[in-house]
Design a protein around this motif. Sequence first.
Motif, mmCIF file in Angstrom:
data_model
loop_
_atom_site.group_PDB
_atom_site.id
_atom_site.type_symbol
_atom_site.label_atom_id
_atom_site.label_comp_id
_atom_site.label_asym_id
_atom_site.label_seq_id
_atom_site.Cartn_x
_atom_site.Cartn_y
_atom_site.Cartn_z
ATOM 1 N N MET A 1 51.164 15.027 49.627
ATOM 2 C CA MET A 1 49.967 15.774 50.034
ATOM 3 C C MET A 1 49.322 16.421 48.807
ATOM 4 S SD MET A 1 49.605 18.949 52.753
ATOM 5 C CE MET A 1 50.180 17.904 54.096
ATOM 6 N N GLU A 2 48.005 16.279 48.699
ATOM 7 C CA GLU A 2 47.318 16.836 47.538
ATOM 8 C C GLU A 2 47.189 18.353 47.665
ATOM 9 O OE1 GLU A 2 46.493 15.350 44.907
ATOM 10 O OE2 GLU A 2 46.806 13.274 45.490
ATOM 11 N N GLU A 3 47.248 19.035 46.540
ATOM 12 C CA GLU A 3 47.032 20.479 46.529
ATOM 13 C C GLU A 3 45.550 20.769 46.779
ATOM 14 O OE1 GLU A 3 49.228 22.760 46.217
ATOM 15 O OE2 GLU A 3 50.995 21.690 45.477
ATOM 16 N N PRO A 4 45.215 21.890 47.451
ATOM 17 C CA PRO A 4 43.808 22.243 47.620
ATOM 18 C C PRO A 4 43.158 22.503 46.263
ATOM 19 C CG PRO A 4 45.257 24.072 48.244
ATOM 20 C CD PRO A 4 46.129 22.872 48.033
ATOM 21 N N ARG A 5 41.894 22.135 46.165
ATOM 22 C CA ARG A 5 41.179 22.286 44.905
ATOM 23 C C ARG A 5 40.637 23.704 44.752
ATOM 24 N NH1 ARG A 5 40.027 16.871 43.823
ATOM 25 N NH2 ARG A 5 41.807 15.737 44.665
ATOM 26 N N ILE A 6 40.651 24.202 43.547
ATOM 27 C CA ILE A 6 40.096 25.526 43.275
ATOM 28 C C ILE A 6 38.604 25.390 43.025
ATOM 29 C CG2 ILE A 6 40.140 27.495 41.709
ATOM 30 C CD1 ILE A 6 43.009 27.029 41.207
ATOM 31 N N ARG A 7 37.817 26.206 43.688
ATOM 32 C CA ARG A 7 36.368 26.153 43.524
ATOM 33 C C ARG A 7 35.962 26.674 42.147
ATOM 34 N NH1 ARG A 7 33.958 25.443 48.535
ATOM 35 N NH2 ARG A 7 35.458 25.593 50.249
ATOM 36 N N PRO A 8 34.893 26.113 41.586
ATOM 37 C CA PRO A 8 34.396 26.589 40.289
ATOM 38 C C PRO A 8 34.130 28.088 40.277
ATOM 39 C CG PRO A 8 33.341 24.526 40.875
ATOM 40 C CD PRO A 8 34.143 24.937 42.075
ATOM 41 N N THR A 9 33.688 28.642 41.405
ATOM 42 C CA THR A 9 33.436 30.084 41.492
ATOM 43 C C THR A 9 34.698 30.879 41.190
ATOM 44 O OG1 THR A 9 31.619 29.906 43.083
ATOM 45 C CG2 THR A 9 32.853 31.971 43.070
ATOM 46 N N VAL A 10 35.832 30.427 41.733
ATOM 47 C CA VAL A 10 37.103 31.126 41.517
ATOM 48 C C VAL A 10 37.544 30.997 40.066
ATOM 49 C CG1 VAL A 10 39.515 31.279 42.221
ATOM 50 C CG2 VAL A 10 37.754 30.749 43.917
ATOM 51 N N ILE A 11 37.443 29.795 39.522
ATOM 52 C CA ILE A 11 37.837 29.579 38.133
ATOM 53 C C ILE A 11 36.995 30.433 37.196
ATOM 54 C CG2 ILE A 11 37.892 27.879 36.267
ATOM 55 C CD1 ILE A 11 38.692 25.789 38.289
ATOM 56 N N ALA A 12 35.684 30.479 37.454
ATOM 57 C CA ALA A 12 34.785 31.277 36.614
ATOM 58 C C ALA A 12 35.150 32.759 36.684
ATOM 59 C CB ALA A 12 33.337 31.066 37.050
ATOM 60 N N PHE A 13 35.493 33.245 37.886
ATOM 61 C CA PHE A 13 35.871 34.650 38.045
ATOM 62 C C PHE A 13 37.159 34.962 37.293
ATOM 63 C CE2 PHE A 13 38.396 37.822 40.427
ATOM 64 C CZ PHE A 13 37.560 38.921 40.303
ATOM 65 N N LEU A 14 38.157 34.113 37.438
ATOM 66 C CA LEU A 14 39.435 34.339 36.770
ATOM 67 C C LEU A 14 39.275 34.338 35.257
ATOM 68 C CD1 LEU A 14 41.776 32.094 38.956
ATOM 69 C CD2 LEU A 14 41.494 34.577 39.064
ATOM 70 N N ASP A 15 38.431 33.461 34.764
ATOM 71 C CA ASP A 15 38.197 33.409 33.325
ATOM 72 C C ASP A 15 37.412 34.627 32.850
ATOM 73 O OD1 ASP A 15 38.347 32.024 30.774
ATOM 74 O OD2 ASP A 15 36.200 31.688 30.985
ATOM 75 N N GLN A 16 36.422 35.049 33.630
ATOM 76 C CA GLN A 16 35.579 36.175 33.241
ATOM 77 C C GLN A 16 36.355 37.482 33.183
ATOM 78 O OE1 GLN A 16 32.186 36.698 35.792
ATOM 79 N NE2 GLN A 16 31.385 38.452 34.652
ATOM 80 N N ILE A 17 37.225 37.735 34.161
ATOM 81 C CA ILE A 17 37.873 39.035 34.216
ATOM 82 C C ILE A 17 38.949 39.199 33.149
ATOM 83 C CG2 ILE A 17 37.379 39.330 36.663
ATOM 84 C CD1 ILE A 17 40.259 38.611 37.285
ATOM 85 N N ARG A 18 39.296 38.116 32.471
ATOM 86 C CA ARG A 18 40.217 38.262 31.344
ATOM 87 C C ARG A 18 39.617 39.132 30.253
ATOM 88 N NH1 ARG A 18 40.603 32.778 29.101
ATOM 89 N NH2 ARG A 18 41.707 33.879 27.461
ATOM 90 N N HIS A 19 38.272 39.205 30.233
ATOM 91 C CA HIS A 19 37.598 39.887 29.134
ATOM 92 C C HIS A 19 36.968 41.222 29.550
ATOM 93 C CE1 HIS A 19 38.114 36.037 27.147
ATOM 94 N NE2 HIS A 19 37.485 35.447 28.152
ATOM 95 N N VAL A 20 37.061 41.607 30.820
ATOM 96 C CA VAL A 20 36.441 42.857 31.244
ATOM 97 C C VAL A 20 37.249 44.035 30.729
ATOM 98 C CG1 VAL A 20 35.448 41.797 33.304
ATOM 99 C CG2 VAL A 20 37.666 42.937 33.457
ATOM 100 N N GLU A 21 36.546 45.098 30.397
ATOM 101 C CA GLU A 21 37.203 46.280 29.838
ATOM 102 C C GLU A 21 36.932 47.539 30.654
ATOM 103 O OE1 GLU A 21 35.963 46.572 25.808
ATOM 104 O OE2 GLU A 21 37.058 44.779 25.157
ATOM 105 N N ASP A 22 36.190 47.419 31.736
ATOM 106 C CA ASP A 22 35.912 48.591 32.563
ATOM 107 C C ASP A 22 35.785 48.161 34.016
ATOM 108 O OD1 ASP A 22 32.859 48.156 33.187
ATOM 109 O OD2 ASP A 22 33.089 47.835 31.031
ATOM 110 N N VAL A 23 35.946 49.140 34.910
ATOM 111 C CA VAL A 23 35.941 48.863 36.340
ATOM 112 C C VAL A 23 34.580 48.353 36.801
ATOM 113 C CG1 VAL A 23 36.193 49.896 38.635
ATOM 114 C CG2 VAL A 23 37.769 50.540 36.801
ATOM 115 N N ALA A 24 33.503 48.882 36.252
ATOM 116 C CA ALA A 24 32.167 48.460 36.662
ATOM 117 C C ALA A 24 31.953 46.964 36.428
ATOM 118 C CB ALA A 24 31.109 49.266 35.907
#
Length: 249
Positions: A1-24
């Motif tokens: 059975m194939e694993e469900p695919r991760i949406r580009p929106t999720v990947i973009a969010f995970l990559d973006q928050i690696r660099h955030v430095e504040d809650v806002a």
Amino acid sequence: MEEPRIRPTVIAFLDQIRHVEDVASLEAAFSKALWDLGFREWAYQVIRTDALPDEKPLILTTFSDAWYNHYIDNGYHRIDPVIQNGPLQVAPFTWSAMSFGIEPSQEQRRLFAEATEFGVGEGVGIPIHGARGALAMASMVSDHGANGLDRLMSTVGQDVHLLSLAFHNHARELLALGRMGRITVSLTPRERECLLWTAAGKSAWQTAQILGISERTVYFHLANVRAKMGVANVYHAVMKAIMEGIITP
């Protein structure tokens, strides 16, 4: 059975928050990702079992100030069934399902009625079970109506769950609610390649064709990745790898 695919929106969010430095910035990224998946507003609340009776909860939200103040001033955080019963759940749920056949109290009925007046009558709850017993709830609303919300969650429910877990982990660090020492996972070059192509939406068969190896070998490498990262499936492995900077899709 194939694993469900991760949406580009999720990947973009995970990559973006690696660099955030504040809650806002974290809140802005979360809002954008949820909007892309079909949700217009959200709330995140830390659940503290040792909170004092008059202690205000820690809530991050895009709901209106009017509703937030009304919710706190009336002490609804102490009777809200989503907050009371939500952490007992494992999977996302709709708010209306929180009664579980139990008749709501008069105060809870008033809460539901007033929430509807403020435009937050029905939504989704995401139970968050973090490290060392940390508990939190993420909630979000859409403009799809009750039936449309069920259909939406059948499509993006797992994505929203992962977004909420990632948001929780970073919020705790930024709010100094508890820092965990991170152990860097060491992947072989081939394991990283298999994980990268999985993150790009390729099946095991497609990855095998690209790398010139057998499909069975791809599954072997992905199984090693899951074991090293201590996760249940490749979907979670990709999420964790992006968050920790192991891969950059």
